[in-house]
Every structure is written in C-alpha cells, then in structure tokens.
Design a protein around this motif. Structure first.
Motif, mmCIF file in Angstrom:
data_model
loop_
_atom_site.group_PDB
_atom_site.id
_atom_site.type_symbol
_atom_site.label_atom_id
_atom_site.label_comp_id
_atom_site.label_asym_id
_atom_site.label_seq_id
_atom_site.Cartn_x
_atom_site.Cartn_y
_atom_site.Cartn_z
ATOM 1 N N THR A 20 0.813 -1.219 0.000
ATOM 2 C CA THR A 20 0.000 0.000 0.000
ATOM 3 C C THR A 20 0.845 1.268 0.000
ATOM 4 O O THR A 20 0.595 2.205 0.755
ATOM 5 N N GLU A 21 1.873 1.290 -0.848
ATOM 6 C CA GLU A 21 2.625 2.532 -1.021
ATOM 7 C C GLU A 21 1.667 3.608 -1.505
ATOM 8 O O GLU A 21 0.791 3.351 -2.329
ATOM 9 N N THR A 22 1.813 4.806 -0.967
ATOM 10 C CA THR A 22 0.894 5.887 -1.290
ATOM 11 C C THR A 22 0.739 6.015 -2.798
ATOM 12 O O THR A 22 1.712 6.157 -3.522
ATOM 13 N N GLY A 23 -0.508 5.922 -3.257
ATOM 14 C CA GLY A 23 -0.786 6.027 -4.688
ATOM 15 C C GLY A 23 -1.029 4.698 -5.371
ATOM 16 O O GLY A 23 -1.565 4.664 -6.483
ATOM 17 N N ASN A 24 -0.662 3.597 -4.729
ATOM 18 C CA ASN A 24 -0.888 2.272 -5.308
ATOM 19 C C ASN A 24 -2.332 1.864 -5.023
ATOM 20 O O ASN A 24 -2.617 1.065 -4.123
ATOM 21 N N GLN A 25 -3.259 2.398 -5.823
ATOM 22 C CA GLN A 25 -4.676 2.262 -5.512
ATOM 23 C C GLN A 25 -5.179 0.822 -5.554
ATOM 24 O O GLN A 25 -6.087 0.454 -4.803
ATOM 25 N N LYS A 26 -4.614 0.011 -6.389
ATOM 26 C CA LYS A 26 -5.050 -1.382 -6.471
ATOM 27 C C LYS A 26 -4.812 -2.099 -5.140
ATOM 28 O O LYS A 26 -5.715 -2.737 -4.590
ATOM 29 N N GLU A 27 -3.599 -2.001 -4.629
ATOM 30 C CA GLU A 27 -3.271 -2.666 -3.375
ATOM 31 C C GLU A 27 -4.005 -2.016 -2.203
ATOM 32 O O GLU A 27 -4.422 -2.698 -1.254
ATOM 33 N N ILE A 28 -4.149 -0.700 -2.263
ATOM 34 C CA ILE A 28 -4.863 0.006 -1.199
ATOM 35 C C ILE A 28 -6.302 -0.478 -1.122
ATOM 36 O O ILE A 28 -6.824 -0.768 -0.036
ATOM 37 N N LYS A 29 -6.962 -0.581 -2.272
ATOM 38 C CA LYS A 29 -8.358 -1.033 -2.289
ATOM 39 C C LYS A 29 -8.462 -2.462 -1.758
ATOM 40 O O LYS A 29 -9.373 -2.782 -0.974
ATOM 41 N N GLU A 30 -7.540 -3.320 -2.141
ATOM 42 C CA GLU A 30 -7.572 -4.705 -1.665
ATOM 43 C C GLU A 30 -7.351 -4.770 -0.157
ATOM 44 O O GLU A 30 -7.982 -5.570 0.542
ATOM 45 N N CYS A 31 -6.476 -3.917 0.356
ATOM 46 C CA CYS A 31 -6.206 -3.882 1.788
ATOM 47 C C CYS A 31 -7.444 -3.420 2.554
ATOM 48 O O CYS A 31 -7.804 -4.007 3.594
ATOM 49 N N LEU A 32 -8.116 -2.395 2.041
ATOM 50 C CA LEU A 32 -9.323 -1.899 2.696
ATOM 51 C C LEU A 32 -10.435 -2.940 2.664
ATOM 52 O O LEU A 32 -11.166 -3.119 3.648
ATOM 53 N N GLU A 33 -10.562 -3.632 1.548
ATOM 54 C CA GLU A 33 -11.584 -4.679 1.453
ATOM 55 C C GLU A 33 -11.283 -5.810 2.432
ATOM 56 O O GLU A 33 -12.198 -6.375 3.042
ATOM 57 N N TYR A 34 -10.016 -6.136 2.581
ATOM 58 C CA TYR A 34 -9.610 -7.154 3.546
ATOM 59 C C TYR A 34 -10.016 -6.730 4.961
ATOM 60 O O TYR A 34 -10.585 -7.535 5.732
ATOM 61 N N ALA A 35 -9.738 -5.465 5.315
ATOM 62 C CA ALA A 35 -10.074 -4.969 6.649
ATOM 63 C C ALA A 35 -11.583 -4.991 6.879
ATOM 64 O O ALA A 35 -12.059 -5.391 7.951
ATOM 65 N N CYS A 36 -12.338 -4.567 5.883
ATOM 66 C CA CYS A 36 -13.800 -4.590 6.002
ATOM 67 C C CYS A 36 -14.321 -6.005 6.211
ATOM 68 O O CYS A 36 -15.240 -6.241 7.003
ATOM 69 N N ASN A 37 -13.726 -6.946 5.512
ATOM 70 C CA ASN A 37 -14.183 -8.335 5.564
ATOM 71 C C ASN A 37 -13.983 -8.958 6.937
ATOM 72 O O ASN A 37 -14.667 -9.922 7.297
ATOM 73 N N LEU A 38 -13.074 -8.404 7.720
ATOM 74 C CA LEU A 38 -12.864 -8.907 9.073
ATOM 75 C C LEU A 38 -14.121 -8.747 9.927
ATOM 76 O O LEU A 38 -14.298 -9.459 10.919
ATOM 77 N N PHE A 39 -15.003 -7.808 9.520
ATOM 78 C CA PHE A 39 -16.172 -7.499 10.333
ATOM 79 C C PHE A 39 -17.481 -7.924 9.664
ATOM 80 O O PHE A 39 -18.541 -7.419 10.006
ATOM 81 N N LYS A 40 -17.382 -8.875 8.751
ATOM 82 C CA LYS A 40 -18.581 -9.278 8.003
ATOM 83 C C LYS A 40 -19.641 -9.909 8.900
ATOM 84 O O LYS A 40 -20.822 -9.926 8.563
ATOM 85 N N ASP A 41 -19.243 -10.418 10.063
ATOM 86 C CA ASP A 41 -20.187 -11.055 10.972
ATOM 87 C C ASP A 41 -20.691 -10.120 12.064
ATOM 88 O O ASP A 41 -21.398 -10.547 12.980
ATOM 89 N N TYR A 42 -20.308 -8.839 11.958
ATOM 90 C CA TYR A 42 -20.703 -7.869 12.973
ATOM 91 C C TYR A 42 -21.585 -6.784 12.359
ATOM 92 O O TYR A 42 -21.467 -6.464 11.165
ATOM 93 N N PRO A 43 -22.433 -6.146 13.177
ATOM 94 C CA PRO A 43 -23.284 -5.056 12.678
ATOM 95 C C PRO A 43 -22.510 -3.742 12.607
ATOM 96 O O PRO A 43 -22.828 -2.746 13.277
ATOM 97 N N VAL A 44 -21.474 -3.723 11.800
ATOM 98 C CA VAL A 44 -20.605 -2.548 11.719
ATOM 99 C C VAL A 44 -21.183 -1.510 10.770
ATOM 100 O O VAL A 44 -21.831 -1.843 9.764
ATOM 101 N N LYS A 45 -20.976 -0.255 11.097
ATOM 102 C CA LYS A 45 -21.420 0.859 10.260
ATOM 103 C C LYS A 45 -20.248 1.368 9.426
ATOM 104 O O LYS A 45 -19.092 1.191 9.775
ATOM 105 N N GLY A 46 -20.568 2.056 8.330
ATOM 106 C CA GLY A 46 -19.529 2.662 7.506
ATOM 107 C C GLY A 46 -18.974 1.707 6.464
ATOM 108 O O GLY A 46 -19.661 0.799 6.000
ATOM 109 N N GLY A 47 -17.722 1.912 6.107
ATOM 110 C CA GLY A 47 -17.085 1.103 5.072
ATOM 111 C C GLY A 47 -15.986 1.891 4.402
ATOM 112 O O GLY A 47 -15.312 2.713 5.037
ATOM 113 N N ILE A 48 -15.804 1.659 3.112
ATOM 114 C CA ILE A 48 -14.781 2.375 2.337
ATOM 115 C C ILE A 48 -15.399 3.662 1.790
ATOM 116 O O ILE A 48 -16.377 3.612 1.047
#
Length: 374
Positions: A20-48
């Motif tokens: 996730t070097e600044t500007g590497n949007q592909k890896e950044i998006k994948e990293c954020l999706e990974y983090a979001c997926n950690l909470f798929k079983d919880y009633p979490v608000k928000g997202g990317i």
C-alpha cells in the motif's frame, strides 16, 4: 471469535503484505476490502469512503452517529520499499517489514479494539478511521472531515507516533511546506555575464533563510532545546543542460513550527529573505497539536498505562505531524501513544512485538474503563 485479537502476530502481518505505497490504488483497495471483511459477521457501520481526486478512507464504527466517544485514527499507506519488505517476519521479538512501526501494527490494534467494542457491546460510540495517503499530505483525511463537518470525538487515540511505548506525545509541530521559485535568464555557460543564473538566485535565497533558521545535522550543530522552528530543504531542481545558465530553479522547503510561531510570522521572515527574481508560495499549512498535560483523560490514560506496563511514562514533544490535528481543532482530547521500534521509513523498519501487544491491551482496558465509568 475469529482470532482478530491476535493483532501482533497475524493481522499486522496480513496488513503488511499489501503493498500500500501511497498512490498504489489497487493494493490500497484490496487492503481496505480485507479490513472490512474482518467485520462481516458484525453489525458494523460505515465502510470504504471515496471522494473525487483523493485516495479512499476506511471508516468503521459501532454507531450511526457523528458524535463519538472515542475514535482510533491512523493510516494504512506506507512509504516505498523493496519487495522483500512486504514479506513480514518475526525474529527475536521484533516484527520486521514495511509498515511494522509506521503504522500497520497499530492499524491492527485499532481494528482489534473495534472488534472488542462490537463483540462485548460496550456502551461507547466508537469508530476507526484509517486514511491511505498520510505519507503524502493526508488529502483523504481532509476530504473525509470536510464530508463530515459535524463529526466530533471526546477522545482520539492516535498511535501514529511510533518509537517509544514509555512516552506519551503531548505536542506535535505545524508542518508548513513552501515552494520557492527563481527566474533567471539563459545564456551559454562560457559567458555567465550574458545571463542570470536562477540556481545562483535560489542559493542566495536559501542562504538568507539559513540565517534565520539554522542548519542542524547528525554529527554537526544540534540545538540544546529541540522544541524550536526548523526547516529542511526537501527538493531542489534547476537547470537542464550542463553548459547553459539555468533560467529556472525551484526548491521545496519543509518548515516545522512550534505552537508559539505563526504562518504570518514565517511569511514575514521569507519576505525578508527573497532576492530579486525569487518568489515563494505556501503549498500547505496546518495546525500544531498541543494537549494540556493536566488533561484528566490524558492523566487517566497515563496512570492506567503505567499500571499495565509496570513502568513510568514520560510526556514528549515531537517535530512530526499527525492527522489527529483534524480532530484537535474540533475540541477532541488527543492521546498520542504508540509502541516501540526503529527504522521508520528505513530498510530495517521493525516494531517490538511485546509493545504492540501492550498497546492493544492498554487500549482495550481503557475502553472498558470509559464504557463503564461514564
């Protein structure tokens, strides 16, 4: 539990594997999706959260509100590194790799705290905000805060001050970036009197600036009091061909101002330093983060952390900037505390595993205390 609590051995390393070097949007998006997926079983608000022209922001919370009790603030982007640094490993109690100290280990801590709040249904309005371009100006954080003008937090836990777990930072300087431009007149290098050397004009100006803001270096001159205004020359560019007098030159200066200095006073100093043919422009400015060391939340956190660590913690002032200034100007108490390590932005970057575990423990217990003693 899915084991998210194993922040220092699993989640930190998983986050570090994304380039996730600044500007590497592909890896950044994948990293954020990974983090979001950690909470798929919880009633979490928000997202990317995505905004035009800037990198995305991860915003996850347990409450549909803009008035939070606690916010964990940080970033997931990193500075460039060799490919090998994106294969993290633990050796002799240290986690090595890009982002270990700055600051994916502590992004994992923040996510761990969110899971704790959700899993235990703590009566706290809690959020995690992780930007993805902090290393190049935090435009994403500014866009996020602009999109949420009413967002506030009583307390902001800021772990982006890595280096020493036995120090809580109470002051950060104001970073001000200035672009200096020199305009000359081209001529052949053999007849400099036929032109005006923009490089020379720029150097004269920089010399004038150094009369006000001295040059400090390792092994050279060092100030007795380090809580002072400083500047370093970030970039210099001038000239295109070796045998032609440069008609244009420019430099970017990185000023770090204490809370007793102002941008207006900086402008006055710069005005006095300019030579004919040279001008400047303030590229960006911010505000220093200054917390009262007698703030009851900070003192409470400090006593609590000392109990867990079994050691005394000191207050510290640093020259670096922090995104928590976005909340500080809205009245938040910012608690700046991180783990121990070395090599931030360097090839040998590491964080001490035990310090990450301790920060995670401190944070969880502090949240428990806030939740049940409000």
């Amino acid at each position: 539990s899915r084991g998210l609590g194993d922040v220092y051995k699993r989640q930190a390393q998983n986050l570090m594997k994304f380039r996730t070097e600044t500007g590497n949007q592909k890896e950044i998006k994948e990293c954020l999706e990974y983090a979001c997926n950690l909470f798929k079983d919880y009633p979490v608000k928000g997202g990317i959260c995505e905004y035009p022209g800037v990198s995305p922001v991860l915003f996850l919370s347990n409450a549909d509100t803009t008035d939070f009790d606690v916010v964990c603030l940080g970033h997931l982007d990193v500075v460039p590194a060799e490919e090998s640094m994106f294969s993290p490993y633990i050796k002799d109690g240290k986690l090595y790799g890009r982002g270990s100290l700055d600051m994916k280990s502590f992004a994992a801590v923040a996510l761990n705290s969110l899971e704790h709040v959700l899993k235990n249904k703590l009566p706290l309005k809690f959020a995690v905000i992780l930007s993805t371009d902090e290393e190049k100006g935090s435009k994403s954080t500014h866009a996020f805060m602009d999109a949420h003008p009413d967002m506030t937090a009583k307390i902001v836990l800021d772990n982006d001050v890595g280096g020493d777990i036995l120090k809580i930072v109470t002051k950060c300087k104001n970073p001000v970036f200035v672009k200096i431009t020199a305009e000359g007149e081209a001529a052949h290098g053999s007849t400099p009197w036929d032109g005006v050397d923009a490089n020379e004009l720029l150097m004269q100006t920089l010399a004038n600036i150094r009369k006000i803001y001295p040059y400090y270096s390792k092994g050279g001159v060092q100030p007795q009091d380090q809580w002072i205004d400083t500047v370093h020359v970030a970039t210099i560019n001038g000239g295109e061909v070796s045998n032609i007098i440069a008609s244009h030159a420019e430099a970017v200066l990185d000023f770090r101002l204490t809370e007793t200095s102002s941008v207006e006073n900086l402008k006055k100093n710069l005005d006095s330093c300019m030579v004919p043919g040279v001008s400047y422009k303030i590229s960006s400015e911010s505000t220093p983060v200054v917390m009262d060391e007698n703030n009851p939340y900070i003192l409470d956190y400090k006593r609590f952390a000392e109990q867990i660590l079994g050691k005394e913690i000191e207050f510290e002032h640093i020259g670096g900037a922090t995104d928590s200034r976005s909340f500080a100007v809205r009245g938040s108490t910012v608690i700046m505390h991180s783990g121990s390590g070395e090599g931030m932005h360097a090839p040998g970057e590491f964080v001490e595993v035990d310090s990450v575990e301790k920060i995670a423990d401190i944070q969880i217990r502090f949240l428990d205390k806030l939740a049940y003693q409000q």
